[in-house]
Design an enzyme around this catalytic site. Structure first.
Site, PDB file in Angstrom:
ATOM      1  N   TYR A 237      -2.166   0.120 -11.396  1.00  0.00           N
ATOM      2  CA  TYR A 237      -2.564  -1.262 -11.146  1.00  0.00           C
ATOM      3  C   TYR A 237      -3.850  -1.593 -11.884  1.00  0.00           C
ATOM      4  O   TYR A 237      -4.531  -0.679 -12.362  1.00  0.00           O
ATOM      5  CB  TYR A 237      -2.757  -1.494  -9.644  1.00  0.00           C
ATOM      6  CG  TYR A 237      -3.540  -0.402  -8.950  1.00  0.00           C
ATOM      7  CD1 TYR A 237      -4.932  -0.432  -8.916  1.00  0.00           C
ATOM      8  CD2 TYR A 237      -2.879   0.679  -8.349  1.00  0.00           C
ATOM      9  CE1 TYR A 237      -5.637   0.585  -8.310  1.00  0.00           C
ATOM     10  CE2 TYR A 237      -3.584   1.684  -7.725  1.00  0.00           C
ATOM     11  CZ  TYR A 237      -4.969   1.630  -7.709  1.00  0.00           C
ATOM     12  OH  TYR A 237      -5.670   2.644  -7.107  1.00  0.00           O
TER      13      TYR A 237
ATOM     14  N   CYS B  24      -0.605   7.763 -10.541  1.00  0.00           N
ATOM     15  CA  CYS B  24      -0.870   6.701  -9.568  1.00  0.00           C
ATOM     16  C   CYS B  24      -2.364   6.404  -9.544  1.00  0.00           C
ATOM     17  O   CYS B  24      -3.190   7.308  -9.403  1.00  0.00           O
ATOM     18  CB  CYS B  24      -0.389   7.116  -8.181  1.00  0.00           C
ATOM     19  SG  CYS B  24      -0.451   5.780  -6.956  1.00  0.00           S
TER      20      CYS B  24
ATOM     21  N   GLU C  26       2.992   4.517 -11.275  1.00  0.00           N
ATOM     22  CA  GLU C  26       2.680   3.395 -10.402  1.00  0.00           C
ATOM     23  C   GLU C  26       1.177   3.125 -10.496  1.00  0.00           C
ATOM     24  O   GLU C  26       0.375   3.741  -9.808  1.00  0.00           O
ATOM     25  CB  GLU C  26       3.069   3.724  -8.950  1.00  0.00           C
ATOM     26  CG  GLU C  26       3.084   2.504  -8.035  1.00  0.00           C
ATOM     27  CD  GLU C  26       3.723   2.814  -6.697  1.00  0.00           C
ATOM     28  OE1 GLU C  26       2.988   3.291  -5.791  1.00  0.00           O
ATOM     29  OE2 GLU C  26       4.939   2.598  -6.548  1.00  0.00           O
TER      30      GLU C  26
ATOM     31  N   TYR D 148       0.846  -1.191   0.000  1.00  0.00           N
ATOM     32  CA  TYR D 148       0.000   0.000   0.000  1.00  0.00           C
ATOM     33  C   TYR D 148       0.884   1.245   0.000  1.00  0.00           C
ATOM     34  O   TYR D 148       1.855   1.336   0.754  1.00  0.00           O
ATOM     35  CB  TYR D 148      -0.915   0.034   1.235  1.00  0.00           C
ATOM     36  CG  TYR D 148      -1.972  -1.043   1.234  1.00  0.00           C
ATOM     37  CD1 TYR D 148      -3.203  -0.845   0.619  1.00  0.00           C
ATOM     38  CD2 TYR D 148      -1.726  -2.265   1.844  1.00  0.00           C
ATOM     39  CE1 TYR D 148      -4.172  -1.848   0.613  1.00  0.00           C
ATOM     40  CE2 TYR D 148      -2.689  -3.273   1.844  1.00  0.00           C
ATOM     41  CZ  TYR D 148      -3.903  -3.053   1.227  1.00  0.00           C
ATOM     42  OH  TYR D 148      -4.858  -4.045   1.223  1.00  0.00           O
ATOM     43  N   SER D 149       0.526   2.202  -0.848  1.00  0.00           N
ATOM     44  CA  SER D 149       1.266   3.461  -0.890  1.00  0.00           C
ATOM     45  C   SER D 149       1.074   4.219   0.415  1.00  0.00           C
ATOM     46  O   SER D 149      -0.037   4.300   0.949  1.00  0.00           O
ATOM     47  CB  SER D 149       0.784   4.333  -2.056  1.00  0.00           C
ATOM     48  OG  SER D 149       1.045   3.710  -3.296  1.00  0.00           O
TER      49      SER D 149
END
Length: 402
Positions: free
Chosen positions: A402, A360, A400, A180-181
């Site tokens: 996903y 992100c 970054e 987790y960021s």
């Protein structure tokens, strides 16, 4: 490992063997936070010799103890004419003495990685767990803060930590960690270097075969975590999303949903911790593009709008609210539509050598961003995809997703 010599000068040799002298005012004793061996003077100024690789840590310690760094200069091992080195590496000067100003030096930040690994995680405690989605929004997103005291877990903005949920998977093996960021600055939300915060959305989807609702293992565990509960933490990891040290940089941030986590850390460091960060005073431009479905899903909405009002010359906020706004074609307004809308201005900013762009969130946003930037670059005969490759080589295009 750093080991001070009798004169207070590091004995380490090599590329990082440089030593600097910090001139500090107003330092007070703090037994709970003073983890180094330097004695502290209660009045006047002190001079602390610090090795290059520990400069950032020492800056944090000085800030915690009420000190203000007046100057930093390289140390060549010879005491200056205006002060005398003591045996423990401190030099003193009476408060009323006058001296010539010294050139401020910036330390390159050391990036911590994998301090705690999956086989021996750090056991922290949940301090708070707060809902971020307002009434009328979709899903649940929680802001969680964990206590790190008692360990050595430290991190930088843009890094991630791993969380290992308790229990076993369907094969009877312990659950694997999820990354987790980090949503807090290196000093933590309490500004004491003893906490870390996350922004976590509970994963929820329909099983493709049974059509039943499935909830993510780790996200559900975190969203339901009670204050006081233990949590297994690993890391930190990541060097792709780090914030540059340049205080005059232009920082472009593009986020969807919980992808705002690292950008919250960036913005809090830039604007909310100015008094606590004598070593970092942001004077550039930060522009956040944020994609969400409803106004109620704008995470950290009040704080972001407050920053926008307080720092109108340094911070811009552009939201893309897909279920409430329309793009020029009459469709839903997504973040890529906002990028296309401002593509010409973004293209001008991205060409500056100290501009960094960060993306992100959902991977699907990348194609739309490239499309918008391709149109802007094409007006000047530039192939955007080739130009983007150059930005990546220069470490100015950070992704970054996903």
């Amino acid at each position: 490992m750093y080991s001070p010599s009798g004169s207070g000068v590091a004995t380490k040799t090599g590329a990082n063997s440089r030593v600097f002298v910090f001139e500090v005012e107003g330092m007070r004793q703090g037994s709970d936070s003073d983890k180094l061996t330097y004695p502290i003077r209660r009045s006047g100024r002190v001079y602390i010799t610090v090795p290059y690789e520990r400069m950032n840590q020492e800056m944090r310690r000085i800030s915690r103890m009420g000190g203000r760094i007046v100057n930093i200069r390289p140390c060549n091992g010879t005491p200056s004419a205006e002060s005398t080195a003591s045996g423990n590496g401190l030099q003193s000067q009476q408060s009323g003495e006058q001296k010539k100003p010294m050139t401020q030096a910036k330390a390159k930040t050391e990036v911590p990685v994998n301090i705690y690994k999956p086989k021996s995680p750090f056991m922290g405690k949940c301090l708070s767990n707060e809902e971020l989605v307002k009434e009328g929004g979709t899903g649940t997103v929680r802001h969680l803060t964990f206590d790190l005291s008692g360990g050595d877990l430290h991190y930088l903005e843009g890094q991630s930590i791993g969380i290992i949920p308790p229990g076993e998977d369907a094969n009877g093996k312990p659950h694997k960690l999820r990354l987790y960021s980090i949503a807090s600055t290196r000093h933590g939300d309490n500004l004491d270097d003893k906490t870390v915060s996350l922004c976590v959305r509970q994963l929820e989807y329909q099983h493709p075969e049974t059509n039943e609702t499935v909830y993510g293992v780790c996200s559900t565990y975190l969203c339901n975590l009670e204050p006081g509960a233990d949590v297994a933490i690993t890391g930190p990891v990541g060097k792709e999303m780090l914030l540059p040290d340049d205080e005059d940089a232009t920082i472009i941030m593009m986020a969807t949903g919980t992808g705002i986590a690292p950008f919250r850390a960036f913005l809090w460091r830039m604007f909310k911790e100015r008094e606590q960060n004598p070593d970092y005073q942001f004077k550039g431009l930060a522009w956040l593009f944020f994609g969400i479905p409803y106004t109620a899903n704008i995470l950290y909405k009040e704080q972001l709008e407050e920053l926008e009002q307080q720092f109108p010359e340094n911070f811009r906020l552009t939201n893309a609210i897909s279920r409430e706004q329309q793009n020029p074609d009459g469709g839903k307004m997504y973040i890529q539509d906002r990028i296309k809308e401002h593509a010409d201005q973004l293209w001008q900013l991205i060409q500056k050598p100290n501009t960094h762009t960060y993306i992100c969130g959902l991977k699907g946003m990348e194609g739309g961003i490239d499309e918008g930037m391709s149109a802007a670059a094409g007006k000047f005969g530039v192939d955007w995809m080739e130009y983007q490759k150059q930005l990546k080589k220069e470490h100015r295009w950070h992704v970054e997703t996903y």
